[in-house]
Design an enzyme around this catalytic site. Sequence first.
Site, PDB file in Angstrom:
ATOM      1  N   LYS A  55      62.393  34.864  34.504  1.00 14.48           N
ATOM      2  CA  LYS A  55      63.003  35.862  33.619  1.00 14.48           C
ATOM      3  C   LYS A  55      62.433  35.863  32.207  1.00 14.48           C
ATOM      4  O   LYS A  55      62.598  36.818  31.459  1.00 14.48           O
ATOM      5  CB  LYS A  55      64.517  35.702  33.597  1.00 14.48           C
ATOM      6  CG  LYS A  55      65.144  36.180  34.900  1.00 14.48           C
ATOM      7  CD  LYS A  55      66.472  36.828  34.676  1.00 14.48           C
ATOM      8  CE  LYS A  55      67.021  37.503  35.919  1.00 14.48           C
ATOM      9  NZ  LYS A  55      67.172  36.589  37.074  1.00 14.48           N
ATOM     10  N   SER A 313      61.452  31.552  42.474  1.00 18.98           N
ATOM     11  CA  SER A 313      61.760  32.224  41.211  1.00 18.98           C
ATOM     12  C   SER A 313      62.498  31.403  40.177  1.00 18.98           C
ATOM     13  O   SER A 313      62.488  31.759  38.995  1.00 18.98           O
ATOM     14  CB  SER A 313      62.573  33.488  41.518  1.00 18.98           C
ATOM     15  OG  SER A 313      63.718  33.142  42.279  1.00 18.98           O
TER      16      SER A 313
HETATM   17  C1  LIG Z   1      67.441  36.937  38.312  1.00 14.29           C
HETATM   18  C2  LIG Z   1      66.902  36.094  39.383  1.00 14.29           C
HETATM   19  C3  LIG Z   1      66.423  36.650  40.592  1.00 14.29           C
HETATM   20  C4  LIG Z   1      66.561  38.115  40.948  1.00 14.29           C
HETATM   21  O1  LIG Z   1      65.932  38.955  40.034  1.00 14.29           O
HETATM   22  P1  LIG Z   1      66.319  40.501  39.975  1.00 14.29           P
HETATM   23  O2  LIG Z   1      65.385  41.085  39.000  1.00 14.29           O
HETATM   24  O3  LIG Z   1      67.747  40.578  39.505  1.00 14.29           O
HETATM   25  O4  LIG Z   1      66.211  41.057  41.347  1.00 14.29           O
HETATM   26  C5  LIG Z   1      65.847  35.796  41.519  1.00 14.29           C
HETATM   27  N1  LIG Z   1      65.749  34.480  41.302  1.00 14.29           N
HETATM   28  C6  LIG Z   1      66.198  33.910  40.162  1.00 14.29           C
HETATM   29  C7  LIG Z   1      66.051  32.440  39.995  1.00 14.29           C
HETATM   30  C8  LIG Z   1      66.781  34.695  39.155  1.00 14.29           C
HETATM   31  O5  LIG Z   1      67.210  34.123  38.027  1.00 14.29           O
END
Ligand SMILES: *Cc1c(COP(=O)(O)O)cnc(C)c1O
Length: 332
Positions: A55, A313
Amino acid sequence: MRQELPLPTLEAIRAATNRVYAHAQRTPLIPASSTSAVKALRLKCDFMQPGGAFKLRGAANAVMCLSDTQKQAGVVCASTGNHGRALALVSTALNVKCTICMSELVPQNKRRAIESLGANVCIVGRSQDEAQLRVDELVASEGMTEIPPFDHADVIAGQGTLGLELLEQWPELDTVVVPLSGGGLISGVALAVKALKPSVRVVAVSPQRGAAMAASLTAGQPVEVQEEPTLADSLGGGIGLQNRYTYRLVERYVDAVVLLDEEAIAGAMRHLFFTESLVTEGAGAAGMAVLLDDALRGRAGIADDASVAVVLSGRNVDMQAFLALMNEVCDE
Ligand SMILES: *Cc1c(COP(=O)(O)O)cnc(C)c1O
């Protein structure tokens, strides 16, 4: 009828790179050490970003795109999770005032984590909705700018830099698996990879519990779903009934959406820990689940001879809960 805003483009993602890399890292794409059901499998380790999640990319681009006047007045959001952290990190680094609104029910540790990154925390009411109302007030009264977690053109373009990196690192890539909640990440990644290599298959994974984007796609428009607790807590929350960008982008570019039960998410976290020595949160590990189960892989439409990148992510997980989950495997 609501006016349709223009969607972000590859050019916007390219333009975001300088801003994004002022704060974020190019993260490793490592070959998975375990043999897998596909021809090649690589792990995109974006949980290694400062703040522990991808993010930072979107937050960095969005804050750096603000005018000097907007920066002076500061930024605000109602996210207590990875977006809130990323916004706090970027704003502090840029000397931009940052306020994160949260309800009094948000646990102390989450609140402290945000405060320790230099943001002001504003405690208000007993729900996320009340926190959001305070955000709206601060925008109206103080002229602060709200940076939302996913449905914002600069946020999407920032997340798209991950897609550019993937193809730079692995031009032969033909499939990418991405966790999906509000859809900012997968929108940006899909825009980038499909613009450069239209044949790439983009697969989304969401928890079955509270899968708002999946339900919206089925309904043909943004809908609300009942929120339920899930191991992939960063994938909770709705997409907004007034969704401006991500619903259209996901509908246009995502080839398959695979829903996961809680055991599949736990299995992916365990696999990454015991086989790859990686600590990931539920949302961060979710993509891996598709490669661990032939039925899920079938639903994703991933063939035996595919070259697959899985986006890992995030890694912001309560360590006691994580260890308990890892230990469960020994009790079976
Ligand atoms: C926010 C987030 C997501 C999903 O992202 P979106 O843009 O809301 O689809 C996936 N993995 C993690 C660790 C996140 O913080």
